[in-house]
Structure formats: structure tokens, C-alpha cells
Design a protein around this motif. Structure first.
Motif, mmCIF file in Angstrom:
data_model
loop_
_atom_site.group_PDB
_atom_site.id
_atom_site.type_symbol
_atom_site.label_atom_id
_atom_site.label_comp_id
_atom_site.label_asym_id
_atom_site.label_seq_id
_atom_site.Cartn_x
_atom_site.Cartn_y
_atom_site.Cartn_z
ATOM 1 N N VAL A 189 33.969 15.868 79.319
ATOM 2 C CA VAL A 189 34.448 16.961 78.484
ATOM 3 C C VAL A 189 33.377 18.034 78.451
ATOM 4 N N ASN A 190 33.712 19.207 78.954
ATOM 5 C CA ASN A 190 32.797 20.341 78.934
ATOM 6 C C ASN A 190 33.118 21.238 77.744
ATOM 7 N N ILE A 191 32.079 21.826 77.157
ATOM 8 C CA ILE A 191 32.270 22.693 76.005
ATOM 9 C C ILE A 191 32.099 24.141 76.436
ATOM 10 N N VAL A 230 36.895 21.760 76.108
ATOM 11 C CA VAL A 230 37.195 22.209 74.757
ATOM 12 C C VAL A 230 36.598 23.603 74.609
ATOM 13 N N ILE A 248 37.198 16.954 70.980
ATOM 14 C CA ILE A 248 36.432 16.299 72.048
ATOM 15 C C ILE A 248 36.792 14.818 72.131
ATOM 16 N N ASN A 279 27.572 19.406 76.083
ATOM 17 C CA ASN A 279 27.588 20.179 74.847
ATOM 18 C C ASN A 279 26.361 21.079 74.694
ATOM 19 N N ILE A 322 35.863 20.550 65.770
ATOM 20 C CA ILE A 322 35.601 20.621 67.207
ATOM 21 C C ILE A 322 35.425 19.216 67.767
ATOM 22 N N ALA A 323 34.706 18.377 67.025
ATOM 23 C CA ALA A 323 34.447 17.009 67.478
ATOM 24 C C ALA A 323 35.738 16.221 67.659
ATOM 25 N N ALA A 364 38.437 12.713 75.271
ATOM 26 C CA ALA A 364 37.670 11.602 75.828
ATOM 27 C C ALA A 364 38.408 10.278 75.713
ATOM 28 N N THR A 418 35.149 22.957 85.795
ATOM 29 C CA THR A 418 35.969 21.881 85.232
ATOM 30 C C THR A 418 37.216 21.670 86.071
ATOM 31 N N VAL A 447 29.785 14.342 77.694
ATOM 32 C CA VAL A 447 30.143 15.574 76.995
ATOM 33 C C VAL A 447 29.034 16.585 77.245
#
Length: 202
Positions: free
Chosen positions: A93-95, A138, A177, A45, A173-174, A181, A121, A43
Motif C-alpha cells: 500500500v503506497n501513500i 491510499v 490502509i 508511508n 487514513i489508517a 492490506a 503503483t 506500507v
């Protein structure tokens, strides 16, 4: 956070890192692999979000934002995705941010760095997806965290522009993610999941 996870019976470790370039990104990834062996989920983040006018932006500020928001994720993926691909599975997962989707006064530097991450991404999804690695984004809206506390009332004002009308809690938000994932998103590749209180809809 580590102690909270352990107190609930989970396993967690913390690795400190000053993420600013290729070397620091690869070093963190290698230390993580040395600690846990195979890394199945990455992730991206870490990020910084300075707001301000273009004319007031200095070159060191510009370089720092793009180093952390673009360069570091790039080389974390470069270090970890090939291993995932060799194993035939893995998730990245990119934020990003909602301001990567539209022009916002004073947010050009931050928004453009995250827009670059969105394009990366999609490129990584095309590159690693056929080898079993899913890569998605996300895109959060205003979220009440320790990092955004410095925004004060500006956070609420920004959130007021969304249909939800208030900032998100970190858990909201979590949860997005975790979904991307997990195997529940097994057919999701190269997607941008807005978790922005509906801002992209207006």
C-alpha cells in the motif's frame, strides 16, 4: 507506538532508518526480513511535503523530496515484492496525496513526486499482480498529525475546500490502509482510494 501495541497484547518492533537512497531502503528491508522472516505487507508511508514556489526550490530540496517519496519506495518494493511473488501472496500500500490529482499552487514538487508513486503503483500492480501481490494507493487529504502541525491554520484552510470541511484524524487514513492490506480487498489491484474528505469530487 510500539509500547502501545505491546500493551494491548500485540507484537511490534521498531527499526530506525535514514531513508534517502537505494542502499538505505534495501538495508531496512533486509533488517525487517531478518527480524520477522517473511514480510507480507509493505506500507510506503514515509514522505516529506515541502510547500513553496518553483522559483524558490533548490536542487538539494528537489533531490531530497524525490529520494524519499519516489526512490525509497521503489527500492523497498524491489527488495520485498520478489519475495512476496515467490510465495504467491503479499500486499503493498503506497501513500499518495490528493494534490497528486490536481494542480495546487506551491505544491508542485510534493504533488508531482506522489503522482509518480501513483503511476508506479499501477505498474507494480501489472508486474506483480499475476504473481499474487496486490499493489494499491491510499490518497489522503488534509490530516491532523504531528507532521502537519507545522502547517497551523493552513491545514484547516485546505480542509475547508473539501466537502467534509475538516481535517481527517490519523485513524481515518489508517482504516483505509488496513482495508487495502486485508483480504477484504482481495480483488482490488492498482487502485487509488481517495480518503480526502471528498476533495476529488469537487
Amino acid at each position: 507506538m510500539v509500547e502501545e501495541i505491546r500493551a494491548q497484547g500485540g507484537q511490534a518492533d521498531f527499526l530506525a532508518a535514514d531513508l534517502r537512497d537505494e542502499a538505505s531502503a534495501r538495508d531496512l528491508a533486509r533488517r525487517a526480513k531478518g527480524l520477522v522472516g517473511e514480510v507480507d505487507v509493505l506500507v510506503n508511508n514515509a514522505g516529506m511535503f515541502p510547500f513553496g514556489s518553483t522559483e524558490e526550490t533548490t536542487e538539494p530540496d528537489f533531490d531530497a523530496v524525490y529520494a524519499l517519496n519516489v526512490k525509497v519506495p521503489y527500492f523497498l518494493v524491489a527488495e520485498l515484492a520478489p519475495d512476496m511473488a515467490r510465495r504467491g501472496h503479499g500486499t503493498i500500500v503506497n501513500i499518495s496525496t490528493m494534490v497528486a490529482e490536481y494542480g495546487a499552487n506551491g505544491m508542485g514538487l510534493y504533488g508531482s513526486s506522489k503522482a509518480a508513486l501513483v503511476l508506479l503503483t499501477k505498474s507494480w500492480a501489472a508486474e506483480y499482480g499475476p504473481k499474487g501481490v496486490r499493489v494499491n494507493v491510499v490518497s489522503p487529504g488534509p490530516t491532523r498529525t504531528e507532521g502537519t502541525a507545522v502547517m497551523g491554520d493552513a491545514l484547516d484552510q485546505l480542509a475547508a475546500t473539501t466537502p467534509a470541511g475538516h481535517p481527517a484524524a490519523p485513524r481515518e487514513i489508517a482504516d483505509a490502509i488496513v482495508f487495502l492490506a486485508s483480504d477484504r480487498a482481495s480483488f482490488v489491484h492498482g487502485a487509488v482510494l481517495p480518503v480526502d474528505g471528498g476533495r476529488i469530487a469537487v
